[in-house]
Design an enzyme around this catalytic site. Structure first.
Site, PDB file in Angstrom:
ATOM      1  NE  ARG A 112      -1.855  -2.153   3.118  1.00 15.79           N
ATOM      2  CZ  ARG A 112      -2.476  -2.751   4.501  1.00 15.79           C
ATOM      3  NH1 ARG A 112      -3.431  -2.422   4.890  1.00 15.79           N
ATOM      4  NH2 ARG A 112      -1.553  -3.663   5.028  1.00 15.79           N
ATOM      5  N   GLY A 147       2.420 -14.067   5.332  1.00 16.19           N
ATOM      6  CA  GLY A 147       1.432 -13.572   6.545  1.00 16.19           C
ATOM      7  C   GLY A 147       2.015 -13.580   7.748  1.00 16.19           C
TER       8      GLY A 147
HETATM    9  C1  UD1 Z   1      -2.075  -6.547  10.887  1.00 24.40           C
HETATM   10  C2  UD1 Z   1      -2.962  -7.414  11.705  1.00 24.40           C
HETATM   11  C3  UD1 Z   1      -4.196  -6.720  11.962  1.00 24.40           C
HETATM   12  C4  UD1 Z   1      -3.757  -5.303  12.796  1.00 24.40           C
HETATM   13  C5  UD1 Z   1      -2.784  -4.500  12.359  1.00 24.40           C
HETATM   14  C6  UD1 Z   1      -2.283  -3.515  13.112  1.00 24.40           C
HETATM   15  C7  UD1 Z   1      -2.584  -9.639  10.626  1.00 24.40           C
HETATM   16  C8  UD1 Z   1      -3.193 -10.734   9.913  1.00 24.40           C
HETATM   17  N1  UD1 Z   1      -3.356  -8.608  10.865  1.00 24.40           N
HETATM   18  O1  UD1 Z   1      -2.497  -6.061   9.537  1.00 24.40           O
HETATM   19  O2  UD1 Z   1      -5.055  -7.357  12.861  1.00 24.40           O
HETATM   20  O3  UD1 Z   1      -5.014  -4.650  13.117  1.00 24.40           O
HETATM   21  O4  UD1 Z   1      -1.536  -5.333  11.720  1.00 24.40           O
HETATM   22  O5  UD1 Z   1      -1.365  -2.576  12.510  1.00 24.40           O
HETATM   23  O6  UD1 Z   1      -1.566  -9.669  11.162  1.00 24.40           O
HETATM   24  N2  UD1 Z   1       4.853  -8.999   7.911  1.00 24.40           N
HETATM   25  C9  UD1 Z   1       5.780  -9.705   7.923  1.00 24.40           C
HETATM   26  N3  UD1 Z   1       5.613 -10.863   7.094  1.00 24.40           N
HETATM   27  C10 UD1 Z   1       4.420 -11.486   6.399  1.00 24.40           C
HETATM   28  C11 UD1 Z   1       3.385 -10.398   6.429  1.00 24.40           C
HETATM   29  C12 UD1 Z   1       3.905  -9.451   7.307  1.00 24.40           C
HETATM   30  O7  UD1 Z   1       6.906  -9.677   8.258  1.00 24.40           O
HETATM   31  O8  UD1 Z   1       4.277 -12.312   5.697  1.00 24.40           O
HETATM   32  C13 UD1 Z   1       5.022  -7.588   8.885  1.00 24.40           C
HETATM   33  C14 UD1 Z   1       4.844  -6.575   7.857  1.00 24.40           C
HETATM   34  O9  UD1 Z   1       6.302  -6.147   7.483  1.00 24.40           O
HETATM   35  C15 UD1 Z   1       4.464  -5.564   8.959  1.00 24.40           C
HETATM   36  C16 UD1 Z   1       3.649  -6.371  10.011  1.00 24.40           C
HETATM   37  O10 UD1 Z   1       3.961  -7.673   9.777  1.00 24.40           O
HETATM   38  O11 UD1 Z   1       5.514  -4.664   9.841  1.00 24.40           O
HETATM   39  C17 UD1 Z   1       2.201  -6.316   9.585  1.00 24.40           C
HETATM   40  O12 UD1 Z   1       1.871  -6.572   8.363  1.00 24.40           O
HETATM   41  P1  UD1 Z   1       0.843  -5.633   7.596  1.00 24.40           P
HETATM   42  O13 UD1 Z   1       0.705  -6.271   6.285  1.00 24.40           O
HETATM   43  O14 UD1 Z   1       1.010  -4.262   7.826  1.00 24.40           O
HETATM   44  O15 UD1 Z   1      -0.448  -6.140   8.141  1.00 24.40           O
HETATM   45  P2  UD1 Z   1      -1.936  -5.497   8.443  1.00 24.40           P
HETATM   46  O16 UD1 Z   1      -2.570  -5.477   7.238  1.00 24.40           O
HETATM   47  O17 UD1 Z   1      -1.425  -3.806   8.853  1.00 24.40           O
HETATM   48 MG    MG Z   2       0.018  -2.854   9.050  1.00 24.23          MG
END
Ligand code: UD1
Ligand code: MG
Length: 462
Positions: free
Chosen positions: A16, A84
């Site tokens: 995003r 995820g």
């Molecule tokens: C996530 C939460 C959501 C919460 C929100 C708060 C999940 C599924 N959802 O959503 O419930 O309200 O954060 O901000 O967790 N990341 C990894 N590896 C991956 C995917 C993500 O390291 O495979 C890291 C990203 O770099 C990031 C964090 O995890 O720092 C969260 O990922 P993001 O995609 O921002 O999750 P949200 O959709 O914001």
């Molecule tokens: Mg996030």
């Protein structure tokens, strides 16, 4: 077995942000998002050897940044495929399985304060405690589903209309008892709207097994996640306010703090005045009672006491000593220095130049690779011709020299102490002590020239 470790998840794609730069390397003021998160963890009392950052998407860049800016004890782990947040935590299992408790933080929550995190670390007691907050606009955050004795989370994209009305949301930070987490982590599936392994599903799985889950409410301001540039700008505004507030309380005066941007690494002293639209970046230091005029941009500058930066000065990697003065409209760069009471004025550029005590470069000058002694006066429009197309050459101007306006110093060249140059001179040879260098064509006056000229013009017109 060690007690507690912190895993910061920073492997996500950050789709995003619509940018090739990994999300956690986007800047808030002049430091990347990840630095604020790690700064908070360390300030909350966790030692870097018990902290790991999980990198993946753009991971080489993130790893390089972390290696260059953080202690070598900080652990960097890889999630090769981003499937995820549940998958992310699972990828780091070999590391966290050596601890009793694991704190997981999203890498995109830079506003969290150390005192709050420390409090959370001291207080959590469930098998999993998630940090939540009550959001005015709950956007696409995961919704917190509270039952009598348990908590679970439903992701926005999987939530019913009824669940979407909930304002208490998941902040993306969790405390786990490692034993409990280990017993459910392999049970998380990707059977959901995003086909991702969700870490929040761990709570429902724990509830099924009769383990304890809870939510710990933080303030909304601290738990804003950053997913796009609008949220990044909002977080920048919050951090900016916090930093400026700190300096106002320390005795710095700003008449319009919202228009002033100060790096978290900069240091100001009491009595400093910062006028509107100033930017202070990097490890800049400003001494007591100095004045930073409107529109000035200081980067890694060392400003002494009682320095006057009148307005619109750009100062980079340079030093202005006590009682010196600069601007308006000057550019001072690359290890230049104004000694005490020295002055660089209007439309003046200094590059790798040292201006001695009480010396003045008041108007329209370029001093590059130049060293000036004390009590020198540089006439308006004077310039060092320091570049011959191949090399940068030096100009030395001794103490008490007087440089006439529009002097060109063809470097390498030297003025000994007490020397002077005539206005308009091109100085190609060194000038000895107490001597005048004149390097210009002698003036000739042609008598009656204007009359003749005007007569010719008239006859041309016929
Ligand atoms: C996530 C939460 C959501 C919460 C929100 C708060 C999940 C599924 N959802 O959503 O419930 O309200 O954060 O901000 O967790 N990341 C990894 N590896 C991956 C995917 C993500 O390291 O495979 C890291 C990203 O770099 C990031 C964090 O995890 O720092 C969260 O990922 P993001 O995609 O921002 O999750 P949200 O959709 O914001
Ligand atoms: Mg996030």
């Amino acid at each position: 077995m060690k007690n507690l470790c912190v895993l910061v998840m920073a492997a996500g794609k950050g789709t995003r942000m619509k940018s090739a730069t990994p999300k956690v390397l986007h800047n808030i003021l002049d430091r990347p998002i990840i630095d604020y998160v790690l700064g908070c963890v360390v300030d909350a009392g966790v030692s870097p050897e018990d902290v790991a950052v999980l990198v993946g998407s753009g991971g080489e860049l993130v790893e390089k940044h972390l290696r260059e800016n953080f202690p070598k004890e900080l652990n960097i782990l890889w999630q090769r495929e981003q499937l995820g947040t549940g998958h992310a935590v699972k990828s780091a299992r070999e590391w966290w399985r050596n601890y009793k408790n694991l704190i997981v933080l999203n890498g995109d929550v830079p506003l969290i304060k150390p005192e709050s995190l420390e409090n959370f670390i001291n207080e959590f007691n469930n098998d999993c405690t998630v940090i939540s907050f009550n959001a005015q606009d709950p956007k696409q955050y995961g919704r917190i589903i509270r039952k009598e004795n348990s908590v679970s989370i439903v992701e926005y994209k999987d939530a019913s209309d009824e669940q979407r009305k909930i304002h208490e949301v998941n902040a993306g930070c969790y405390a786990f008892k490692v034993e409990a987490l280990a017993s459910v982590i392999d049970l998380i599936t990707n059977d959901n709207a995003q086909k991702e392994y969700y870490l929040p599903d761990a709570l429902a799985l724990m509830n099924e097994k009769g383990m304890s889950t809870g939510a710990f409410i933080f303030s909304e301001e601290e738990m804003q996640g950053i997913n796009n540039h609008s949220e990044l700008a909002e977080a920048t505004r919050v951090i900016n306010r916090r930093i400026n507030e700190k300096w106002l309380i320390e005795g710095v005066r700003m008449i319009d703090p919202d228009s002033v941007y100060i790096s978290p690494d900069a240091k100001l002293s009491r009595g400093v005045v910062v006028m509107p639209n100033v930017q202070i970046w990097g490890r800049t230091e400003v001494g007591e009672n100095s004045y930073i005029g409107s529109g000035s941009i200081l980067t890694n500058a060392k400003i002494g006491e009682n320095v006057q930066i009148i307005a619109y000065a750009v100062i980079e990697n340079s030093e202005l000593k006590n009682n010196s003065k600069a601007g308006p409209f000057c550019y001072i760069r690359e290890n230049s220095c104004l000694e005490e009471k020295a002055f660089a004025g209007k439309f003046v550029e200094l590059k790798k130049s040292h201006i001695g005590e009480n010396s003045k470069v008041p108007h329209l000058s370029y001093m590059g690779d130049a060293t000036l002694g004390h009590d020198v006066n540089i006439g308006a429009g004077s310039i060092t011709c320091n570049y011959d197309g191949q090399n940068k050459n030096k100009t030395f101007i001794g103490n008490n020299c007087f440089v006439g306006s529009d002097t060109m110093f063809v470097a390498p060249v030297e003025l000994a102490d007490g020397a002077a140059t005539a206005a308009g001179s091109v100085i190609t040879q060194s000038v000895p002590e107490d001597s005048l260098g004149v390097g210009r064509a002698r003036q000739t006056n042609i008598k009656g020239w204007s009359l003749l000229h005007n007569h010719l013009k008239k006859t041309e017109r016929g």
